[in-house]
Scaffold this active site. Structure first.
Site, PDB file in Angstrom:
ATOM      1  N   GLU A  76      -4.137   4.181  -8.364  1.00 35.03           N
ATOM      2  CA  GLU A  76      -5.393   4.672  -7.767  1.00 35.03           C
ATOM      3  C   GLU A  76      -5.511   5.939  -8.289  1.00 35.03           C
ATOM      4  OE1 GLU A  76      -8.218   5.972  -4.040  1.00 35.03           O
ATOM      5  OE2 GLU A  76      -6.770   4.708  -3.679  1.00 35.03           O
ATOM      6  N   ASP A  99      -1.160   6.586  -5.273  1.00 38.48           N
ATOM      7  CA  ASP A  99      -2.378   7.352  -5.355  1.00 38.48           C
ATOM      8  C   ASP A  99      -1.707   8.463  -6.679  1.00 38.48           C
ATOM      9  OD1 ASP A  99      -4.296   6.646  -3.416  1.00 38.48           O
ATOM     10  OD2 ASP A  99      -2.473   7.082  -2.360  1.00 38.48           O
ATOM     11  N   GLU A 107       0.862  -0.293  -4.674  1.00 39.77           N
ATOM     12  CA  GLU A 107      -0.560   0.696  -5.046  1.00 39.77           C
ATOM     13  C   GLU A 107       0.078   2.070  -4.888  1.00 39.77           C
ATOM     14  OE1 GLU A 107      -3.848   3.030  -3.384  1.00 39.77           O
ATOM     15  OE2 GLU A 107      -1.980   2.257  -2.541  1.00 39.77           O
ATOM     16  N   HIS A 131       0.786  -1.305  -0.066  1.00 35.09           N
ATOM     17  CA  HIS A 131       0.012   0.116  -0.017  1.00 35.09           C
ATOM     18  C   HIS A 131       0.978   1.216  -0.037  1.00 35.09           C
ATOM     19  CE1 HIS A 131      -3.190   2.564   2.289  1.00 35.09           C
ATOM     20  NE2 HIS A 131      -3.503   2.504   0.878  1.00 35.09           N
ATOM     21  N   HIS A 149      -1.631  11.355  -1.978  1.00 37.64           N
ATOM     22  CA  HIS A 149      -3.008  10.784  -1.598  1.00 37.64           C
ATOM     23  C   HIS A 149      -3.888  11.976  -1.491  1.00 37.64           C
ATOM     24  CE1 HIS A 149      -5.876   9.676   1.573  1.00 37.64           C
ATOM     25  NE2 HIS A 149      -5.992   8.455   0.534  1.00 37.64           N
TER      26      HIS A 149
END
Length: 268
Positions: free
Chosen positions: A136, A55, A53, A26, A68
């Site tokens: 993301e 953002d 992952e 993450h 993020h």
């Protein structure tokens, strides 16, 4: 359906043709390093992770970069660098300004001076090392469709010769719709924090290959619904052994975790 994608150079990702590993780090390395930085990716990789992952949002001049929050202060030195009179919204600033910020000192002194990375920089790192990526799409409010379009266009170009493209996910259907229109060959996943009415139909309409849920939302019923509709099932953010064991027993396909120090990515 074609077996190869001209825009990525590799096989088309579908629920049946799923190349990604189960374990996903993450924001690069969870909480062991400053999130969404190249340093975090290196820490995650040092713990054996092969998929990450992150953002991604847009600067004011359209550069995709990793962050993020909608605003800068939590994970950068924006208050000191930009001054009190300037906007705290990341998307209000040009990439030239954002690239000069310190995105590491907030975490610990050992990461002082770590910059915000562009998507280009992260792509280069992943491609050079054979790592997989879950992007993301994290739009500044009001820019959902445009952010989806631009991020997808950049990703399609960056991974045009790669065997496996990145997985594009978002909580915002508008962003996924923009991504679908700009680069339909890239795989998409709908992120969910609740099982809102119509989630399954929305994922189908958006041509998603995966549904990515808050891990507590998965149970026998929801997993069966998703899999019966042809989706892969992924979970965030899984930081406890009991939760990981429950998800594996349910037959889910991907686990996004902060605890890269606790879970071995070799565990299937």
């Amino acid at each position: 359906m074609p077996t190869h994608c001209a825009c990525t150079g590799g096989a088309v990702v579908t629920a049946e043709n799923w190349p990604y590993p189960r374990w996903v780090a993450h924001r690069g390395a969870g909480k062991l390093a400053p999130e969404n930085t190249l340093a975090a990716f290196r820490v995650g990789a040092a713990h054996g992770y092969r998929m990450f992952e992150c953002d991604v949002k847009l600067s004011a001049d359209g550069v995709p970069f990793l962050l993020h929050d909608d605003t800068l202060p939590r994970t950068t030195n924006a208050r000191q660098h930009l001054g009190a009179g300037n906007s705290a919204v990341a998307g209000d600033h040009a990439w030239g300004e954002l690239a000069r910020l310190d995105a590491g000192s907030w975490h610990s002194r050992s990461f002082a001076g770590e910059p915000l990375p562009s998507l280009d920089a992260i792509a280069n790192y992943c491609l050079a090392n054979g790592y997989f990526l879950n992007i993301e799409i994290k739009p500044t409010p009001g820019t959902e469709a445009h952010t989806g379009e631009v991020v997808a266009q950049h990703a399609a170009h960056l991974w045009q010769h790669a065997a496996t493209p990145p997985l594009l996910t978002s909580f915002r259907p508008e962003a996924l719709r923009g991504a679908m229109q700009a680069a339909p060959q890239l795989p998409r996943g709908l992120l969910l924090d609740t099982l809102w009415t119509g989630w399954l139909e929305t994922a189908l309409t958006l041509g998603c290959v995966a549904v990515v849920c808050n891990h507590a939302l998965w149970d026998t019923s929801s997993v069966t619904q998703a899999k019966s509709a042809g989706f892969r099932t992924l979970s965030y953010t899984v930081n406890d052994e009991w939760a990981a064991q429950r998800l594996m027993a349910l037959g889910t396909d991907g686990i996004i975790t902060d605890r890269v120090d606790l879970f071995s990515p070799s565990v299937r």
